[in-house]
Write a protein that holds these residues in place. Structure first.
Motif, mmCIF file in Angstrom:
data_model
loop_
_atom_site.group_PDB
_atom_site.id
_atom_site.type_symbol
_atom_site.label_atom_id
_atom_site.label_comp_id
_atom_site.label_asym_id
_atom_site.label_seq_id
_atom_site.Cartn_x
_atom_site.Cartn_y
_atom_site.Cartn_z
ATOM 1 N N SER A 270 -59.347 18.789 34.695
ATOM 2 C CA SER A 270 -57.985 18.471 35.145
ATOM 3 C C SER A 270 -56.970 19.189 34.252
ATOM 4 N N GLU A 271 -55.863 19.643 34.850
ATOM 5 C CA GLU A 271 -54.874 20.433 34.116
ATOM 6 C C GLU A 271 -53.536 19.708 34.028
ATOM 7 N N SER A 272 -52.860 19.879 32.886
ATOM 8 C CA SER A 272 -51.509 19.359 32.694
ATOM 9 C C SER A 272 -50.642 20.471 32.126
ATOM 10 N N HIS A 273 -49.386 20.510 32.586
ATOM 11 C CA HIS A 273 -48.442 21.520 32.123
ATOM 12 C C HIS A 273 -47.218 20.908 31.445
ATOM 13 N N ILE A 274 -46.967 19.620 31.689
ATOM 14 C CA ILE A 274 -45.782 18.950 31.160
ATOM 15 C C ILE A 274 -46.171 17.580 30.612
ATOM 16 N N LEU A 275 -45.291 17.018 29.783
ATOM 17 C CA LEU A 275 -45.557 15.684 29.263
ATOM 18 C C LEU A 275 -44.254 14.948 29.024
ATOM 19 N N TYR A 276 -44.373 13.647 28.880
ATOM 20 C CA TYR A 276 -43.243 12.841 28.434
ATOM 21 C C TYR A 276 -43.759 11.741 27.535
ATOM 22 N N LEU A 277 -42.945 11.385 26.557
ATOM 23 C CA LEU A 277 -43.261 10.301 25.642
ATOM 24 C C LEU A 277 -42.693 9.008 26.189
ATOM 25 N N LEU B 210 -43.882 25.423 18.820
ATOM 26 C CA LEU B 210 -43.318 24.607 17.740
ATOM 27 C C LEU B 210 -44.405 23.908 16.923
ATOM 28 N N LEU B 211 -45.656 24.016 17.373
ATOM 29 C CA LEU B 211 -46.766 23.347 16.697
ATOM 30 C C LEU B 211 -47.767 24.364 16.151
ATOM 31 N N GLU C 131 -49.607 13.968 15.596
ATOM 32 C CA GLU C 131 -48.868 13.160 16.569
ATOM 33 C C GLU C 131 -47.382 13.123 16.228
ATOM 34 N N GLN C 132 -47.069 12.984 14.938
ATOM 35 C CA GLN C 132 -45.664 12.941 14.542
ATOM 36 C C GLN C 132 -44.987 14.268 14.828
ATOM 37 N N ALA C 133 -45.717 15.371 14.613
ATOM 38 C CA ALA C 133 -45.154 16.692 14.898
ATOM 39 C C ALA C 133 -44.890 16.861 16.389
ATOM 40 N N ILE C 134 -45.779 16.327 17.225
ATOM 41 C CA ILE C 134 -45.583 16.413 18.676
ATOM 42 C C ILE C 134 -44.334 15.634 19.085
ATOM 43 N N LYS C 135 -44.168 14.440 18.531
ATOM 44 C CA LYS C 135 -42.986 13.637 18.848
ATOM 45 C C LYS C 135 -41.707 14.354 18.422
ATOM 46 N N SER C 136 -41.711 14.917 17.215
ATOM 47 C CA SER C 136 -40.521 15.603 16.709
ATOM 48 C C SER C 136 -40.188 16.828 17.544
ATOM 49 N N ALA C 137 -41.236 17.579 17.921
ATOM 50 C CA ALA C 137 -41.016 18.774 18.738
ATOM 51 C C ALA C 137 -40.465 18.406 20.111
ATOM 52 N N GLN D 280 -56.322 17.317 21.060
ATOM 53 C CA GLN D 280 -56.936 16.028 20.757
ATOM 54 C C GLN D 280 -55.877 14.972 20.456
ATOM 55 N N ALA D 281 -54.787 15.379 19.812
ATOM 56 C CA ALA D 281 -53.710 14.429 19.534
ATOM 57 C C ALA D 281 -53.037 13.980 20.830
ATOM 58 N N ILE D 282 -52.840 14.910 21.770
ATOM 59 C CA ILE D 282 -52.242 14.551 23.055
ATOM 60 C C ILE D 282 -53.156 13.584 23.807
ATOM 61 N N PHE D 283 -54.468 13.870 23.819
ATOM 62 C CA PHE D 283 -55.415 12.964 24.469
ATOM 63 C C PHE D 283 -55.341 11.569 23.842
ATOM 64 N N ALA D 284 -55.283 11.532 22.502
ATOM 65 C CA ALA D 284 -55.228 10.250 21.800
ATOM 66 C C ALA D 284 -53.931 9.502 22.113
ATOM 67 N N MET D 285 -52.836 10.243 22.190
ATOM 68 C CA MET D 285 -51.545 9.620 22.488
ATOM 69 C C MET D 285 -51.507 9.109 23.925
ATOM 70 N N GLU D 286 -52.171 9.800 24.837
ATOM 71 C CA GLU D 286 -52.301 9.289 26.205
ATOM 72 C C GLU D 286 -53.128 8.014 26.215
ATOM 73 N N ASP D 287 -54.210 8.028 25.434
ATOM 74 C CA ASP D 287 -55.117 6.889 25.386
ATOM 75 C C ASP D 287 -54.417 5.639 24.874
#
Length: 223
Positions: free
Chosen positions: A206-213, A158-159, A131-137, A169-176
């Motif tokens: 369901s598909e996702s191509h972009i994200l935002y924190l 970058l990951l 999760e920290q790596a995703i935020k930094s990237a 799984q980290a993205i799913f958890a961060m969404e949750d």
């Protein structure tokens, strides 16, 4: 973090999972949650959706994800329907092996799963680390711009220290937990071959191509 559910609530989710289309009419469900509030909790937590009259109960994307993440968890209930869930899962496997046109057998499937499991045990990183790596990237791609849109096609390279499953799984958890939101590109003209390759898919497809924190010092997308 996945919500803590009682055994009968978990059984209801699995009954829906093995039902055609991931749902059934409430009146046809042999398992009853008493009081009714215990059933409503599943909808409140986003695991199920109730529509129509008579009520049709079905799994949401989050409900499918819950089942995927709890495959090894015991139902811990004496209900006879627990046995039928196993039988129906076996029937799904049998139908798959009859219909698929590849050479994969159940033996190969089990051996591949074991090999993958052993590899994951050897290389798995902690969820916090991913999760920290995703935020930094995300911040790196935004070059400090907290309103920059982040494409998964740019994020994944970058990951590379993490497996794709770990990142997903980290993205799913961060969404949750409300840390980020993943979305699809609705305009087909915007979707490149790289976007298709990097796509994030939920168990329901369901598909996702972009994200935002979300939150302070985050990458956010203008809607």
């Amino acid at each position: 973090m996945s919500p803590e559910l009682e055994p009968m609530q978990r059984l209801v989710l699995w009954l829906l999972a093995v039902s055609p289309g991931g749902g059934m009419l409430l009146k046809d469900m042999s398992v009853k949650l008493v009081p009714v509030g215990k059933r409503k909790i599943l909808a409140t937590q986003g695991l199920t959706r109730e529509t129509g009259r008579p009520i049709y109960l079905e799994l949401t994307d989050l409900g499918w994800l819950w089942c995927q993440e709890h495959l090894t968890e015991s139902l811990n209930t004496r209900s006879p329907r627990a046995q039928s869930v196993l039988q129906e899962l076996m029937q799904v496997l049998a139908s798959y092996f009859k219909s698929q046109d590849q050479t994969v057998s159940i033996g190969q499937l089990i051996q591949q799963a074991r090999q993958f499991e052993n590899l994951q045990k050897a290389t798995r990183h902690s969820m916090v680390e991913v999760e920290q790596a995703i935020k930094s990237a995300c911040l790196q791609l935004g070059t400090g711009n907290t309103r920059g849109r982040v494409r998964l096609a740019n994020l994944r390279p970058l990951l590379s220290d993490f497996s794709r499953e770990e990142v997903d799984q980290a993205i799913f958890a961060m969404e949750d937990n409300g840390t980020l939101t993943a979305m699809r590109l609705d305009n087909p003209d915007e979707i490149s071959s790289e976007d298709r390759e990097a796509v994030l898919r939920t168990p329901a497809g369901s598909e996702s191509h972009i994200l935002y924190l979300q939150g302070e010092n985050s990458c956010q997308l203008p809607l």
